[in-house]
Design a protein around this motif. Structure first.
Motif, PDB file in Angstrom:
ATOM      1  N   UNK A 266      45.340  56.977  48.770  1.00  0.00           N
ATOM      2  CA  UNK A 266      44.649  55.854  49.415  1.00  0.00           C
ATOM      3  C   UNK A 266      43.143  55.934  49.219  1.00  0.00           C
ATOM      4  N   UNK A 267      42.590  57.133  49.381  1.00  0.00           N
ATOM      5  CA  UNK A 267      41.151  57.299  49.161  1.00  0.00           C
ATOM      6  C   UNK A 267      40.785  56.983  47.715  1.00  0.00           C
ATOM      7  N   UNK A 268      41.611  57.422  46.780  1.00  0.00           N
ATOM      8  CA  UNK A 268      41.369  57.159  45.361  1.00  0.00           C
ATOM      9  C   UNK A 268      41.371  55.658  45.090  1.00  0.00           C
ATOM     10  N   UNK A 269      42.364  54.943  45.613  1.00  0.00           N
ATOM     11  CA  UNK A 269      42.440  53.501  45.416  1.00  0.00           C
ATOM     12  C   UNK A 269      41.237  52.781  46.029  1.00  0.00           C
ATOM     13  N   UNK A 270      40.810  53.242  47.202  1.00  0.00           N
ATOM     14  CA  UNK A 270      39.620  52.649  47.836  1.00  0.00           C
ATOM     15  C   UNK A 270      38.375  52.869  46.987  1.00  0.00           C
ATOM     16  N   UNK A 271      38.238  54.047  46.410  1.00  0.00           N
ATOM     17  CA  UNK A 271      37.092  54.334  45.552  1.00  0.00           C
ATOM     18  C   UNK A 271      37.105  53.464  44.298  1.00  0.00           C
ATOM     19  N   UNK A 272      38.287  53.286  43.702  1.00  0.00           N
ATOM     20  CA  UNK A 272      38.386  52.422  42.516  1.00  0.00           C
ATOM     21  C   UNK A 272      38.014  50.990  42.869  1.00  0.00           C
ATOM     22  N   UNK A 273      38.521  50.519  44.002  1.00  0.00           N
ATOM     23  CA  UNK A 273      38.229  49.144  44.411  1.00  0.00           C
ATOM     24  C   UNK A 273      36.741  48.974  44.719  1.00  0.00           C
ATOM     25  N   UNK A 274      36.162  49.962  45.380  1.00  0.00           N
ATOM     26  CA  UNK A 274      34.739  49.891  45.725  1.00  0.00           C
ATOM     27  C   UNK A 274      33.868  49.819  44.469  1.00  0.00           C
ATOM     28  N   UNK A 275      34.287  50.513  43.429  1.00  0.00           N
ATOM     29  CA  UNK A 275      33.527  50.521  42.175  1.00  0.00           C
ATOM     30  C   UNK A 275      33.412  49.118  41.584  1.00  0.00           C
ATOM     31  N   UNK A 276      34.454  48.299  41.757  1.00  0.00           N
ATOM     32  CA  UNK A 276      34.457  46.948  41.193  1.00  0.00           C
ATOM     33  C   UNK A 276      34.024  45.878  42.193  1.00  0.00           C
ATOM     34  N   UNK A 277      33.868  46.240  43.458  1.00  0.00           N
ATOM     35  CA  UNK A 277      33.482  45.258  44.472  1.00  0.00           C
ATOM     36  C   UNK A 277      32.059  44.764  44.186  1.00  0.00           C
ATOM     37  N   UNK A 278      31.900  43.455  44.208  1.00  0.00           N
ATOM     38  CA  UNK A 278      30.582  42.867  43.950  1.00  0.00           C
ATOM     39  C   UNK A 278      30.236  42.800  42.470  1.00  0.00           C
ATOM     40  N   UNK A 279      31.215  43.136  41.611  1.00  0.00           N
ATOM     41  CA  UNK A 279      31.000  43.097  40.165  1.00  0.00           C
ATOM     42  C   UNK A 279      31.729  41.884  39.614  1.00  0.00           C
ATOM     43  N   UNK A 280      31.069  41.174  38.731  1.00  0.00           N
ATOM     44  CA  UNK A 280      31.662  39.996  38.109  1.00  0.00           C
ATOM     45  C   UNK A 280      31.682  40.186  36.601  1.00  0.00           C
ATOM     46  N   UNK A 281      32.788  39.778  35.989  1.00  0.00           N
ATOM     47  CA  UNK A 281      32.910  39.817  34.542  1.00  0.00           C
ATOM     48  C   UNK A 281      32.675  38.428  33.988  1.00  0.00           C
ATOM     49  N   UNK A 282      32.152  38.379  32.779  1.00  0.00           N
ATOM     50  CA  UNK A 282      32.154  37.124  32.030  1.00  0.00           C
ATOM     51  C   UNK A 282      33.320  37.202  31.040  1.00  0.00           C
ATOM     52  N   UNK A 283      33.493  36.178  30.246  1.00  0.00           N
ATOM     53  CA  UNK A 283      34.635  36.154  29.331  1.00  0.00           C
ATOM     54  C   UNK A 283      34.590  37.318  28.347  1.00  0.00           C
ATOM     55  N   UNK A 284      33.415  37.665  27.863  1.00  0.00           N
ATOM     56  CA  UNK A 284      33.280  38.763  26.896  1.00  0.00           C
ATOM     57  C   UNK A 284      33.756  40.079  27.511  1.00  0.00           C
ATOM     58  N   UNK A 285      33.393  40.313  28.749  1.00  0.00           N
ATOM     59  CA  UNK A 285      33.812  41.551  29.413  1.00  0.00           C
ATOM     60  C   UNK A 285      35.326  41.570  29.640  1.00  0.00           C
ATOM     61  N   UNK A 286      35.886  40.408  29.965  1.00  0.00           N
ATOM     62  CA  UNK A 286      37.344  40.340  30.124  1.00  0.00           C
ATOM     63  C   UNK A 286      38.034  40.598  28.789  1.00  0.00           C
TER      64      UNK A 286
END
Length: 106
Positions: free
Chosen positions: A22-42
């Motif tokens: 659970x802690x690992x999943x929370x850390x992974x999610x936190x890393x991407x929180x507030x981050x936005x991809x554009x089409x190139x990044x996707x």
């Protein structure tokens, strides 16, 4: 029934820590929180070109209601020429994981 009780010590290297899943999943999610991809990044993330992504994911009727920000989703669909795609990274990553077989195995 016989039982054997064992006391075992397992060393953890100094440069490592032990955490719950659970802690690992929370850390992974936190890393991407507030981050936005554009089409190139996707494209880079899933190793597919924009045309493939549009055809197999973004404009698929079974997905569009979940994805479109105007319908409560997490993908901004450009509405006019010159506008860019935008994806909430954490939610898009979760969506891709959850729907992997629906997307890639057709």
């Amino acid at each position: 029934m016989q039982e054997l009780s064992v006391n075992l010590t397992i060393p953890i290297p100094e440069d490592s820590i032990l955490i719950t899943k659970n802690e690992w999943n929370e850390l992974k999610e936190e890393k991407l929180r507030g981050v936005y991809w554009d089409m190139k990044q996707l494209e880079e993330r899933i190793h597919r070109k924009q045309d493939w992504i549009k055809e197999n994911i973004l404009y698929q009727p079974r997905f569009i209601k979940k994805l479109d920000a105007e319908k409560g989703g997490f993908v901004y669909y450009p509405r006019a020429k010159g506008q860019k795609w935008s994806f909430q990274a954490n939610k898009m990553a979760d969506f891709l994981d959850k729907h992997f077989s629906d997307i890639f195995i057709q």
